[in-house]
Motif scaffolding. Structure first.
Motif, PDB file in Angstrom:
ATOM      1  N   PRO A  51       0.805  -1.234   0.000  1.00  0.00           N
ATOM      2  CA  PRO A  51       0.000   0.000   0.000  1.00  0.00           C
ATOM      3  C   PRO A  51       0.836   1.282   0.000  1.00  0.00           C
ATOM      4  CG  PRO A  51      -0.814  -1.538   1.663  1.00  0.00           C
ATOM      5  CD  PRO A  51       0.468  -2.100   1.139  1.00  0.00           C
ATOM      6  N   ILE A  52       2.049   1.211   0.516  1.00  0.00           N
ATOM      7  CA  ILE A  52       2.920   2.385   0.506  1.00  0.00           C
ATOM      8  C   ILE A  52       3.483   2.619  -0.896  1.00  0.00           C
ATOM      9  CG2 ILE A  52       5.022   3.412   1.496  1.00  0.00           C
ATOM     10  CD1 ILE A  52       4.491   1.611   3.985  1.00  0.00           C
ATOM     11  N   VAL A  53       3.770   1.532  -1.608  1.00  0.00           N
ATOM     12  CA  VAL A  53       4.337   1.614  -2.955  1.00  0.00           C
ATOM     13  C   VAL A  53       3.259   1.907  -3.997  1.00  0.00           C
ATOM     14  CG1 VAL A  53       5.542   0.276  -4.737  1.00  0.00           C
ATOM     15  CG2 VAL A  53       6.225   0.065  -2.345  1.00  0.00           C
TER      16      VAL A  53
ATOM     17  N   ALA B 133       3.429   3.351  -7.911  1.00  0.00           N
ATOM     18  CA  ALA B 133       3.175   2.409  -9.003  1.00  0.00           C
ATOM     19  C   ALA B 133       2.048   2.917  -9.899  1.00  0.00           C
ATOM     20  CB  ALA B 133       2.844   1.031  -8.437  1.00  0.00           C
ATOM     21  N   THR B 134       0.996   3.422  -9.301  1.00  0.00           N
ATOM     22  CA  THR B 134      -0.132   3.964 -10.074  1.00  0.00           C
ATOM     23  C   THR B 134       0.320   5.165 -10.895  1.00  0.00           C
ATOM     24  OG1 THR B 134      -1.698   3.176  -8.416  1.00  0.00           O
ATOM     25  CG2 THR B 134      -2.461   4.929  -9.888  1.00  0.00           C
TER      26      THR B 134
ATOM     27  N   GLN C 297      10.328   3.776 -10.145  1.00  0.00           N
ATOM     28  CA  GLN C 297      10.932   4.961 -10.761  1.00  0.00           C
ATOM     29  C   GLN C 297      11.761   4.591 -11.995  1.00  0.00           C
ATOM     30  OE1 GLN C 297      12.905   6.643  -7.371  1.00  0.00           O
ATOM     31  NE2 GLN C 297      10.981   7.208  -6.405  1.00  0.00           N
ATOM     32  N   ALA C 298      12.191   3.344 -12.087  1.00  0.00           N
ATOM     33  CA  ALA C 298      12.958   2.884 -13.253  1.00  0.00           C
ATOM     34  C   ALA C 298      12.052   2.532 -14.423  1.00  0.00           C
ATOM     35  CB  ALA C 298      13.812   1.675 -12.877  1.00  0.00           C
TER      36      ALA C 298
ATOM     37  N   GLY D 104       5.767   2.976 -17.525  1.00  0.00           N
ATOM     38  CA  GLY D 104       4.955   1.830 -17.136  1.00  0.00           C
ATOM     39  C   GLY D 104       5.732   0.535 -17.240  1.00  0.00           C
ATOM     40  N   GLY D 105       5.145  -0.519 -16.728  1.00  0.00           N
ATOM     41  CA  GLY D 105       5.783  -1.829 -16.753  1.00  0.00           C
ATOM     42  C   GLY D 105       5.254  -2.700 -15.635  1.00  0.00           C
TER      43      GLY D 105
END
Length: 192
Positions: free
Chosen positions: A61-63, A67-68, A104-105, A109-110
């Motif tokens: 939930p923190i990430v 990610a979104t 961040q890399a 997207g991915g």
């Protein structure tokens, strides 16, 4: 004679954006200072059996907002693996650093895949595999060095803290990367 003009109204949207930028920079600087303090004076390890599935249930939930924002799909598979012998707070921070770096890399997207599985010699393997931009070969040997970063806004503390945390847990960490294809960080931690 010059006529004074009325003051321009403040654009609240732009003002809030500036406040957000300032707040973000303050948080980043605080993280840098806290990272230096933790690196120079690491906390006492509080080793105990750590279940990985619930730990990742806290990390995801923190990430998720990052990610979104970067259109990254998260795929976490840590069911049915043995507990590791570790400090849950330190491991949570290390996993969080790796997951955020992976997001961040992948600015376009991915997918970030996190997989936990039993490994040889009573160890548990935890891998973070992304489909991102990869790491240049000339940078691979330096990525765990304190203050080494390729990010414009980076501090160079995150991966060195991950490396130090895994060492303190009597573990190992490996990295494989192909520019343009992605990167995999694989850690081996002792079973509890």
């Amino acid at each position: 004679m010059a006529v004074a003009s009325a003051p321009q109204p403040i654009d609240s949207t732009k003002a809030l954006q500036h406040v957000d930028v300032i707040a973000g920079e303050i948080r980043r600087l605080d993280e840098v200072v806290q990272g230096f303090l933790k690196f120079t004076r690491p906390e006492e390890l509080k080793l105990q059996p750590v279940r990985l599935k619930p730990l990742f249930d806290e990390v995801v939930p923190i990430v998720q907002p990052e990610a979104t924002r970067t259109a990254v799909a998260l795929d976490v598979d840590c069911n049915g693996v043995p507990d590791v012998n570790g400090d849950p707070a330190m491991l949570r921070q290390a996993f969080l650093n790796l997951a955020l770096n992976a997001c961040q890399a992948m600015p376009g997207g991915g997918t970030l895949r996190v997989k936990c599985e039993a490994a040889r010699d009573r160890r548990v393997a935890i891998s973070f595999s992304d489909t991102g931009i990869g790491i240049k070969p000339e940078h691979l040997s330096r990525i765990f060095d304190l203050q080494f970063t390729t990010k414009q806004q980076g501090s160079g503390i995150g991966l060195s803290m991950v490396y130090r945390t895994i060492q303190m847990h009597d573990g190992e960490i490996e990295v494989e990367s192909t520019p343009g294809t992605g990167t995999t960080f694989r850690m081996f931690l002792p079973q509890a």
